[in-house]
Design a protein around this motif. Structure first.
Motif, PDB file in Angstrom:
ATOM      1  N   THR A 189       0.802  -1.228   0.182  1.00 48.51           N
ATOM      2  CA  THR A 189      -0.136  -0.010  -0.179  1.00 48.51           C
ATOM      3  C   THR A 189       0.863   1.240   0.075  1.00 48.51           C
ATOM      4  O   THR A 189       0.313   2.393   0.106  1.00 48.51           O
ATOM      5  N   LEU A 275      -5.083  -0.139  -7.973  1.00 51.19           N
ATOM      6  CA  LEU A 275      -5.309   1.312  -7.872  1.00 51.19           C
ATOM      7  C   LEU A 275      -5.849   1.721  -6.466  1.00 51.19           C
ATOM      8  O   LEU A 275      -5.410   2.651  -6.227  1.00 51.19           O
ATOM      9  N   THR A 276      -6.545   0.816  -5.967  1.00 48.06           N
ATOM     10  CA  THR A 276      -7.160   1.428  -4.789  1.00 48.06           C
ATOM     11  C   THR A 276      -6.019   1.127  -3.630  1.00 48.06           C
ATOM     12  O   THR A 276      -6.409   1.915  -2.551  1.00 48.06           O
ATOM     13  N   ALA A 277      -5.107   0.161  -3.738  1.00 53.84           N
ATOM     14  CA  ALA A 277      -4.193  -0.186  -2.633  1.00 53.84           C
ATOM     15  C   ALA A 277      -3.327   0.963  -2.587  1.00 53.84           C
ATOM     16  O   ALA A 277      -2.940   1.353  -1.396  1.00 53.84           O
ATOM     17  N   VAL A 278      -2.992   1.646  -3.520  1.00 53.67           N
ATOM     18  CA  VAL A 278      -1.809   2.773  -3.707  1.00 53.67           C
ATOM     19  C   VAL A 278      -2.422   3.996  -3.847  1.00 53.67           C
ATOM     20  O   VAL A 278      -1.790   5.135  -3.775  1.00 53.67           O
ATOM     21  N   GLY A 279      -3.737   3.991  -4.314  1.00 49.53           N
ATOM     22  CA  GLY A 279      -4.312   5.352  -4.774  1.00 49.53           C
ATOM     23  C   GLY A 279      -3.777   5.746  -6.139  1.00 49.53           C
ATOM     24  O   GLY A 279      -2.845   5.207  -6.741  1.00 49.53           O
ATOM     25  N   PRO A 280      -4.496   6.806  -6.878  1.00 49.83           N
ATOM     26  CA  PRO A 280      -4.322   7.054  -8.141  1.00 49.83           C
ATOM     27  C   PRO A 280      -2.919   8.107  -8.338  1.00 49.83           C
ATOM     28  O   PRO A 280      -2.492   8.047  -9.498  1.00 49.83           O
ATOM     29  N   GLN A 284      -2.415   5.503 -11.407  1.00 48.11           N
ATOM     30  CA  GLN A 284      -3.441   5.885 -12.447  1.00 48.11           C
ATOM     31  C   GLN A 284      -2.296   6.153 -13.662  1.00 48.11           C
ATOM     32  O   GLN A 284      -1.413   6.880 -13.874  1.00 48.11           O
ATOM     33  N   TYR A 291     -10.662   3.868 -19.123  1.00 48.08           N
ATOM     34  CA  TYR A 291     -11.467   3.052 -18.447  1.00 48.08           C
ATOM     35  C   TYR A 291     -12.487   3.742 -17.536  1.00 48.08           C
ATOM     36  O   TYR A 291     -13.735   3.781 -17.594  1.00 48.08           O
ATOM     37  N   GLU A 292     -11.969   4.408 -16.626  1.00 49.46           N
ATOM     38  CA  GLU A 292     -12.802   4.881 -15.380  1.00 49.46           C
ATOM     39  C   GLU A 292     -13.563   6.226 -15.951  1.00 49.46           C
ATOM     40  O   GLU A 292     -14.844   6.145 -15.510  1.00 49.46           O
TER      41      GLU A 292
ATOM     42  N   ALA B 313      -6.029  -1.678   1.962  1.00 51.19           N
ATOM     43  CA  ALA B 313      -5.385  -1.912   0.652  1.00 51.19           C
ATOM     44  C   ALA B 313      -6.664  -1.788  -0.321  1.00 51.19           C
ATOM     45  O   ALA B 313      -6.070  -1.818  -1.577  1.00 51.19           O
ATOM     46  N   TYR B 513     -11.614   8.207  -0.136  1.00 49.09           N
ATOM     47  CA  TYR B 513     -10.860   6.945   0.264  1.00 49.09           C
ATOM     48  C   TYR B 513      -9.244   7.340   0.433  1.00 49.09           C
ATOM     49  O   TYR B 513      -8.552   6.881   1.499  1.00 49.09           O
ATOM     50  N   GLU B 514      -8.643   8.340  -0.587  1.00 47.62           N
ATOM     51  CA  GLU B 514      -7.519   8.567  -0.342  1.00 47.62           C
ATOM     52  C   GLU B 514      -7.058   9.464   0.951  1.00 47.62           C
ATOM     53  O   GLU B 514      -6.207   9.305   1.870  1.00 47.62           O
ATOM     54  N   ARG B 519      -3.220   9.541   2.299  1.00 43.54           N
ATOM     55  CA  ARG B 519      -2.589   9.943   1.132  1.00 43.54           C
ATOM     56  C   ARG B 519      -3.066  11.273   0.330  1.00 43.54           C
ATOM     57  O   ARG B 519      -2.352  11.937  -0.568  1.00 43.54           O
TER      58      ARG B 519
END
Lengths: 336, 557
Positions: A189, A275-280, A284, A291-292, B313, B513-514, B519
């Protein structure tokens, strides 16, 4: 091209009926070239027929859907379809180039690709050379099978395995926690180390598979070259430098160019999953952005604009890399 | 007060409970385009007339809309449909399914179709990517005869237009007292039918309608708290929750206090999709103070190490397994999570497994807890416009069969299948066989997603689950209020559809979420919000202000 022009000239001459000497000569040449074309067609017909299914496949699934890209210039509506949706010119692209999200995705794509290229690209070459130097055929086959296997895993599985080992509740962190480390580092993460995480996933998954091409190239180097060099007193490193590596140069350049073509499209699945684990901020890339915005949010035209930008840039990258290869005297994608 | 009486007083209209502060507000601007807002009198004419039907007296009756609950299964099943409803027609249908897709024309399907006297071929599609196949079906005009379109996936389809272009208008068949010829359909709450109204016409059949429906509730593992000596927790404020988390958190022993419960925090911090601020201005929940506090609290909980690393995560896939195995003690989930199947799976992992739920509370601990209600159903199915009147009538008779209530012969067939094949009848009620588990409606929702009766709580073999769930509902339903635009299907103009998708806030990697993961900062959040407002958000708000004004004019707000 020249044939087409020649044909045109020929028919013009035939119609006007002036029949000067040079024109007659041109007509003759065209006839000859037509004959040769027909002869070649007859000669190669079996091969051409064999190509046909692939061409149809490419046409139906590769080129035909590209017609849909016109929606990048429209404000596409699901019910009006491509035929009736209003045209908006370059508005989607204007919005795209002023969208900080897109610019970030673009730069991030380039950054991730560069890191992967530098760290990943040499690994299969080294692996191939290492494996080639193994004398036992059995051991070589075994190692090859083991390192090739992960290629057949999907990224879902690869990421899951990495998560089981390096994740916050994974084997490593659980071990550390039970040995007094209160908050162990969560590799899965952390946005800062994400580029190395994805590269190591890629190496684990693909290095063995990519190695096969290099192994084939190594097999093509005549053993007599190595023998002659050895007789002349060349050691291992010297032979590596002057025989093995030059023997791999052509294929390396070819793969490098092809890789550049994938520069902007690589790792869609791998990024989307994480993507959700480390963020955009870290994960990204243009494909996930497209796609998004296109599929998930239902803004199809905007997604298509990002996709079209990606396609055009990829083609430019490939052609540029090919040109550079030619300048250095390499074959590149095709022989000049 | 009867259900009907309850409905009449609220008129099934938007924002009845929140109406008092609303009267002071007066929205302006925005095109009074097709919004789905209809006048009270028109609504009365469109909506099918509700006629209650109860075959069995519940052990836990409905209080303030909570679902009636039954501890035992009725032994003498009542036939609610005389004769065979179908006339030999053949219909294709698509519904979403989260689980293993059953084989086509399986024994359960055959039994149902033979009872229906028609062939309804339901082809369940993977629920995880259902949202992405819907646009293809609609845009390519490849719709089946009957399709389930959950309302939460309707916005990207521009559904108002879709309904008019592609779906059959059921108003002439069901409006007002016309529904009387379909008594099982008439027994579905009017709120359920209202979910199927688009641009002043009734298009949809409701499934799983409930008078008290909320998006999330906060569950915990009662058996773990017992074993830790905590007993039944008394959480009446967000600080109580923090203290409890601190008490049960033990990462070294692979037990984290909670999952990612951000989805639930709208309840204690009291925000709803659209709401009025202190000055009476219309705002989205993203502009509320509550959501900022919720983000901060979640960020603090993650930083304190209370949240399972997989949830941090974003790997939610294993969430339920981690709850079963006791790696997470407190989780937020929907109302559908609390049932026999859950108890069965949980007890397979740990014999003492017991799911329980906190009562609603306020963040500060003072005041009355509130929770904005979800629409009575999010599950609505539609018929294809290309069907003839005769075919539509046949489908309506079939729908009437599918809507048969708890305690009926038809309900039993649709949910448990054929005795001896799909289930065995015992003292604890019908027990699904392996065949039934694979195909029957109570295990695999197929026909139930076309139409089903109002929710009733019954858990074969697990009366203690029914008791806990029903008493929780009876205690908490009174906290529900109808938020602004409740049950209103608003058709947003194309130009605003992008803003209406709330992309920066609704995707899995959204800005909230961020922030919760440290973050991004609250300042980043504010700037994302400002960008959203600039890129269409403000226009969207003006549009909704227009809808609100229109509602006021029509007397439904």
């Amino acid at each position: 091209m020249s044939t087409a022009t020649g044909e045109h000239r020929g028919s013009a001459v035939a119609e006007s009926g002036t029949g000067s000497l040079s024109a007659t000569g041109a007509t003759g040449a065209v006839r000859r070239s037509r004959r040769r074309w027909y002869v070649r067609l007859r000669r190669d017909r079996t091969l051409l027929i064999m190509c046909l299914p692939a061409l149809v496949l490419l046409g139906v699934f590769g080129y035909a859907p590209m017609l849909g890209l016109v929606m990048a210039f429209q404000d596409y509506d699901l019910y009006d379809g491509i035929l009736h949706s209003p045209w908006v010119g370059l508005a989607n692209f204007q919005q795209l180039f002023t969208d900080p999200g897109f610019l970030h995705a673009f730069l991030n794509t380039l950054m991730l690709f560069s890191v992967q290229l530098v760290l990943f690209f040499p690994v299969p070459i080294a692996l191939a050379i290492l494996l080639d130097s193994l004398l036992s055929r059995r051991l070589r086959a075994l190692v090859q099978a083991v390192v090739t296997l992960p290629h057949f895993f999907s990224f879902v599985l690869v990421v899951t395995i990495f998560n089981q080992v390096f994740g916050g509740a994974g084997v490593l962190d659980t071990y550390l926690r039970s040995h007094g480390v209160t908050s162990p580092f969560d590799f899965m993460t952390d946005p800062g180390t994400f580029k190395f995480l994805v590269t190591s996933q890629l190496i684990w998954k693909e290095a063995g598979w990519s190695m096969i091409v290099y192994l084939a190239a190594l097999a093509a180097i005549s053993p007599s070259l190595h023998e002659a060099a050895a007789v002349d007193g060349a050691g291992y490193w010297r032979r590596l430098r002057h025989i093995t590596l030059p023997g791999l140069k052509g294929i390396t350049v070819l793969l490098l160019i092809l890789n550049l073509g994938y520069a902007l499209t690589f790792g869609f699945e791998q990024m989307l999953i994480q993507l959700t684990a480390v963020g955009p901020g870290a994960a990204q890339v243009i494909t996930t952005f497209s796609y998004e915005n296109g599929i998930v949010a239902g803004n199809y035209s905007y997604g298509a604009a990002a996709g079209l930008f990606l396609g055009v840039t990829s083609v430019i990258l490939i052609l540029a890399a090919n040109k550079v290869a030619h300048l250095f005297g390499e074959d590149g994608l095709y022989r000049k | 007060m009867t259900r009907r009486g309850f409905l009449t007083t609220t008129a099934g209209a938007a924002g009845a409970v929140a109406a008092a502060p609303l009267l002071a507000a007066c929205g302006s601007g925005g095109a009074p385009a097709k919004t789905g807002a209809v006048s009270t009198s028109l609504l009365e004419r469109i909506l099918p007339k509700y006629k209650a039907s109860s075959l069995v007296k519940p052990d836990y009756p409905s209080i303030a809309g909570s679902s009636p609950a039954y501890l035992s299964y009725p032994t003498n099943l009542v036939r609610t449909v005389t004769g065979i409803p179908g006339s030999g027609g053949s219909y294709s249908a698509i519904t979403p399914l989260w689980g293993t897709i059953p084989s086509a024309n399986n024994p359960f399907d055959q039994a149902v179709n033979s009872a229906l006297g028609a062939t309804v071929s339901v082809a369940p599609a993977n629920g995880n990517n259902y949202a992405t196949i819907l646009p293809q079906l609609f845009s390519g005009n490849k719709l089946p005869d009957w399709i389930q379109v959950p309302t939460f996936w309707a916005p990207p389809l521009n559904f108002g237009q879709a309904a008019e272009d592609r779906l059959a208008d059921l108003t002439p068949y069901l409006a007002g007292s016309k529904i009387n010829q379909y008594p099982n359909l008439a027994a579905i709450f009017s709120d359920g039918w209202q979910a199927g109204i688009w641009d002043d016409k009734l298009y949809g059949f409701p499934s799983y309608t409930a008078g008290f429906n909320v998006g999330y509730q906060l569950y915990y593992r009662a058996d773990i708290l017992d074993s830790l000596g905590v007993g039944t927790p008394n959480v009446t404020s967000i600080n109580d929750l923090w203290d409890l988390a601190q008490q049960v958190n033990d990462p070294k022993g692979k037990r984290w206090a909670m999952g990612d419960i951000f989805g639930y925090l709208f309840q204690p911090y009291n925000y709803a999709s659209w709401m009025l601020d202190d000055k009476g201005n219309l705002i989205t929940m993203y502009e509320s103070d509550g959501i900022i506090e919720a983000m901060n609290w979640m960020a603090k909980a993650i930083k304190a190490g209370f949240v399972h690393p997989d949830q941090v995560a974003g790997n939610y896939g294993n969430g339920i397994t981690e709850f079963y195995s006791g790696q997470m003690v407190i989780v937020s989930d929907g109302m559908g999570a609390w049932n026999a199947a859950d108890a069965q799976k949980g007890q397979a992992s740990n014999k003492k497994y017991t799911r329980a739920s906190f009562d609603f509370f306020t963040a500060s601990g003072s005041g009355t807890p509130q929770i904005p209600l979800e629409a009575a159903t999010a599950w609505t199915s539609y018929l294809n416009k290309s069907l003839t009147a005769k075919q539509i009538e046949e489908c309506l008779r079939i729908a009437n069969y599918l809507a048969a209530p708890f305690g009926s012969y038809e309900y039993n067939l649709l949910n448990y299948g054929v005795e001896g094949v799909d289930y065995t009848a015992g003292s604890a009620g019908p027990q699904l066989t392996s065949n039934g588990t694979k195909y029957a409606g109570s295990s695999v929702s197929t026909y139930n997603f076309l139409v089903s009766p109002n929710n009733a709580t019954y858990n074969a073999g697990y009366p203690q689950v029914t008791k806990a769930c029903a008493t929780w509902g009876q205690r908490n339903a009174k906290s529900g209020y109808q938020p602004l635009f409740y049950e209103l299907n608003v058709t947003v103009p194309n130009s605003l559809s992008s803003a209406n998708a709330f992309t920066p806030f609704t995707q899995t990697d959204n800005i909230m979420y961020e922030v919760a993961r440290g973050r991004a900062s609250i300042a980043d959040y504010q700037s994302t919000l400002a960008t959203w407002k600039r890129d269409g958000g403000n226009k969207l708000k003006s549009f909704y202000e227009g809808v609100l004004a229109q509602q006021k004019k029509l007397g439904t707000a």
